[in-house]
Design an enzyme around this catalytic site. Sequence first.
Site, PDB file in Angstrom:
ATOM      1  N   GLY A  46       0.976  -1.128   0.109  1.00 54.54           N
ATOM      2  CA  GLY A  46       0.106  -0.061   0.000  1.00 54.54           C
ATOM      3  C   GLY A  46       0.986   1.082  -0.062  1.00 54.54           C
ATOM      4  N   GLN A  51       3.159  10.039   1.651  1.00 56.09           N
ATOM      5  CA  GLN A  51       4.531   9.265   1.654  1.00 56.09           C
ATOM      6  C   GLN A  51       5.102   9.612   0.241  1.00 56.09           C
ATOM      7  OE1 GLN A  51       2.823   5.054   2.107  1.00 56.09           O
ATOM      8  NE2 GLN A  51       4.626   4.873   3.149  1.00 56.09           N
ATOM      9  N   CYS A  99       6.861  -0.711   6.445  1.00 56.71           N
ATOM     10  CA  CYS A  99       6.630   0.607   5.901  1.00 56.71           C
ATOM     11  C   CYS A  99       7.552   1.019   4.935  1.00 56.71           C
ATOM     12  CB  CYS A  99       6.135   1.726   6.977  1.00 56.71           C
ATOM     13  SG  CYS A  99       5.616   3.153   6.331  1.00 56.71           S
ATOM     14  N   LEU A 100       7.214   1.361   3.672  1.00 53.47           N
ATOM     15  CA  LEU A 100       7.998   1.944   2.807  1.00 53.47           C
ATOM     16  C   LEU A 100       8.996   3.134   3.299  1.00 53.47           C
ATOM     17  CD1 LEU A 100       6.064   1.283  -0.436  1.00 53.47           C
ATOM     18  CD2 LEU A 100       7.954  -0.315   0.517  1.00 53.47           C
ATOM     19  N   HIS A 141      -3.044   0.713   8.406  1.00 57.56           N
ATOM     20  CA  HIS A 141      -1.602   1.302   8.317  1.00 57.56           C
ATOM     21  C   HIS A 141      -1.776   2.522   7.145  1.00 57.56           C
ATOM     22  CE1 HIS A 141       2.705   0.753   7.728  1.00 57.56           C
ATOM     23  NE2 HIS A 141       2.334   1.466   6.806  1.00 57.56           N
ATOM     24  N   GLU A 142      -2.510   2.353   6.078  1.00 54.35           N
ATOM     25  CA  GLU A 142      -2.407   3.284   5.270  1.00 54.35           C
ATOM     26  C   GLU A 142      -3.229   4.775   5.847  1.00 54.35           C
ATOM     27  OE1 GLU A 142      -0.390   3.043   2.949  1.00 54.35           O
ATOM     28  OE2 GLU A 142       0.005   1.049   3.023  1.00 54.35           O
ATOM     29  N   HIS A 145      -1.258   6.823   7.833  1.00 57.34           N
ATOM     30  CA  HIS A 145      -0.342   7.909   7.107  1.00 57.34           C
ATOM     31  C   HIS A 145      -1.131   9.265   6.886  1.00 57.34           C
ATOM     32  CE1 HIS A 145       3.309   5.552   6.379  1.00 57.34           C
ATOM     33  NE2 HIS A 145       2.437   4.706   5.683  1.00 57.34           N
TER      34      HIS A 145
HETATM   35 NI    NI Z   1       3.466   2.866   5.751  1.00 60.56          NI
END
Ligand code: NI
Length: 177
Positions: A46, A51, A99-100, A141-142, A145
């Site tokens: 995701g 981000q 997480c990226l 999670h997304e 953000h």
């Molecule tokens: Ni993340």
Amino acid sequence: MIYDILKMGDARLLRVAEPVREFNTAELSELIADMFETMTAANGAGLAAPQIGVNLQLVIFGFKNNQRYPDAPTVPETVLLNPVLTPLSQEMDAAWEGCLSVPGMRGLVPRWSKLRYEGVNQFGERISREVDGFHARVVQHECDHLNGILYPMRINDLSQFGYTEVLFPELDPNQDD
Ligand code: NI
């Protein structure tokens, strides 16, 4: 276009995102295409617009098979704007997340087990789903953000936070995360 993904420590990841007000525009569709390209290039499950430095309530997620989460079930490819999450029980599950924006690390994160998410897609069409398991986890999670929350802020026990290569040596070491 593949964007650079902001990393933890960047103040832009800590902002509360603005609602999307215009749907079905060329600009929005280009942004979403770029987000999918960026997520795929990074093997992500995701990606949230903040981000890549875009402060909008826009997340994408979904995959059939994800190298970073080889045991995860399929989650439908989804574009979700202006989301609202409602837990459907008080039950929480803890599971490992990455997480990226926090490359190379994993942590054990408690999340609601079951929830409803509502919002719209890029065309302004209503989305309402009741989900559980990994799907529920990815959405939480997304959407975090969009409120400036990164998963390490959700870890209850910081002894359960560390480097992926140490915690999960069986995962491909050539993966960034
Ligand atoms: Ni993340």
